[in-house]
Design a protein around this motif. Structure first.
Motif, short mmCIF file in Angstrom:
data_model
loop_
_atom_site.label_atom_id
_atom_site.label_comp_id
_atom_site.label_asym_id
_atom_site.label_seq_id
_atom_site.Cartn_x
_atom_site.Cartn_y
_atom_site.Cartn_z
N PHE A 154 21.02 13.27 -9.01
CA PHE A 154 20.65 14.49 -8.31
C PHE A 154 21.79 15.49 -8.45
O PHE A 154 22.96 15.11 -8.45
N THR A 169 23.08 19.61 -7.14
CA THR A 169 22.82 20.71 -6.22
C THR A 169 22.42 21.94 -7.04
O THR A 169 22.71 22.00 -8.24
N ASN A 185 11.72 21.12 -8.00
CA ASN A 185 13.02 20.51 -7.70
C ASN A 185 13.69 19.90 -8.92
O ASN A 185 14.17 18.76 -8.87
N ASP A 240 18.83 18.22 -5.46
CA ASP A 240 18.94 17.61 -4.13
C ASP A 240 19.11 18.68 -3.09
O ASP A 240 19.95 19.52 -3.16
#
Length: 66
Positions: free
Chosen positions: A35, A37, A53, A66
């Motif tokens: 993951f 950011t 996402n 994330d």
């Protein structure tokens, strides 16, 4: 004198082998995370697509946000 050269070569080889293993472990540990950011995605040259996402483009292409 000959023994010293052999010993020095053995020590140098062991030291380089140790560095190689450490480098490989570091490269694995610093690989693309599962993951990222949104800011990591942008810093890696990508665009954070928050509709699904994922990071689009750059070094984290396809990674989940994330």
């Amino acid at each position: 004198m000959h023994i010293r050269r052999i010993l020095a070569a053995a020590v140098a080889t062991a030291a380089l082998a140790g560095l190689g293993l450490t480098g490989a472990a570091t490269a694995t540990a610093q690989g693309a995370p599962n993951f990222v950011t949104p800011s990591q995605c942008k810093q890696g040259g990508g665009t954070a697509d928050l509709t699904d996402n994922t990071c689009k483009g750059g070094m984290y292409d396809g990674q989940k946000i994330d």
